[in-house]
Design a protein around this motif. Sequence first.
Motif, short mmCIF file in Angstrom:
data_model
loop_
_atom_site.label_atom_id
_atom_site.label_comp_id
_atom_site.label_asym_id
_atom_site.label_seq_id
_atom_site.Cartn_x
_atom_site.Cartn_y
_atom_site.Cartn_z
N LEU A 163 -3.83 9.95 1.29
CA LEU A 163 -2.46 9.71 1.74
C LEU A 163 -1.73 8.75 0.79
N ARG A 164 -2.44 7.72 0.35
CA ARG A 164 -1.83 6.77 -0.59
C ARG A 164 -1.45 7.45 -1.90
N SER A 165 -2.26 8.40 -2.33
CA SER A 165 -1.95 9.08 -3.59
C SER A 165 -0.65 9.88 -3.46
N VAL A 166 -0.40 10.45 -2.29
CA VAL A 166 0.87 11.15 -2.07
C VAL A 166 2.03 10.16 -2.09
N ILE A 200 4.31 3.39 6.78
CA ILE A 200 4.09 4.00 5.46
C ILE A 200 3.88 2.89 4.42
N ALA A 201 4.70 1.84 4.48
CA ALA A 201 4.57 0.73 3.54
C ALA A 201 3.21 0.05 3.69
N GLU A 205 0.30 -0.20 0.84
CA GLU A 205 -0.18 -1.50 0.39
C GLU A 205 -1.66 -1.72 0.64
N GLY A 206 -2.34 -0.73 1.22
CA GLY A 206 -3.78 -0.84 1.42
C GLY A 206 -4.24 -1.13 2.83
N VAL A 208 5.10 10.54 -4.77
CA VAL A 208 6.48 10.91 -4.40
C VAL A 208 7.36 9.73 -4.01
N GLY A 209 6.75 8.59 -3.72
CA GLY A 209 7.51 7.41 -3.34
C GLY A 209 7.59 7.19 -1.84
N THR A 210 7.60 5.93 -1.46
CA THR A 210 7.64 5.55 -0.05
C THR A 210 8.85 6.11 0.67
#
Length: 142
Positions: free
Chosen positions: A25-28, A48-49, A53-54, A32-34
């Motif tokens: 999910l983080r790679s997406v 999402i943020a 951020e992990g 594409v941007g937050t």
Amino acid sequence: MLHTVADELSNPSASALQTAYEDRLRSVITTVGTETVVDESEIETDRIAALAEGSSPTLTATEAAAILAVDDETPDAEAIVLELRDHLLLGMTTSVLDVDTIAANIDVDLTAQEVQQAIEGRTEMTLSQLAAIQSVIDGWER
């Protein structure tokens, strides 16, 4: 896709699967941007943020599919969820597993009936629950 992350793991434990789901999910989000993910998935910006951020915010499989579907290379969210359910059901059939066995072997608080409802899509399943269920199904000795 969510369920395919298990193919990349030598040990598909529940915690390893959840980490792999979140990494996918983080790679997406990175690609594409937050803002795009928030706009197209309709999931709150703070969640999402936090994911980007992990952190590990609670997400359902449907929400995860919505995030994945933002990527143009990925099918729509409904197709992702349907393929996920098919994978789980086929894995149960191949491994000759029933929901009672799965419920007895997971570390999340779900009854056999709740496992069945989650797999069939009659109730939402969190990524944590999905990871626990998939780890039993994919790790079961055939």
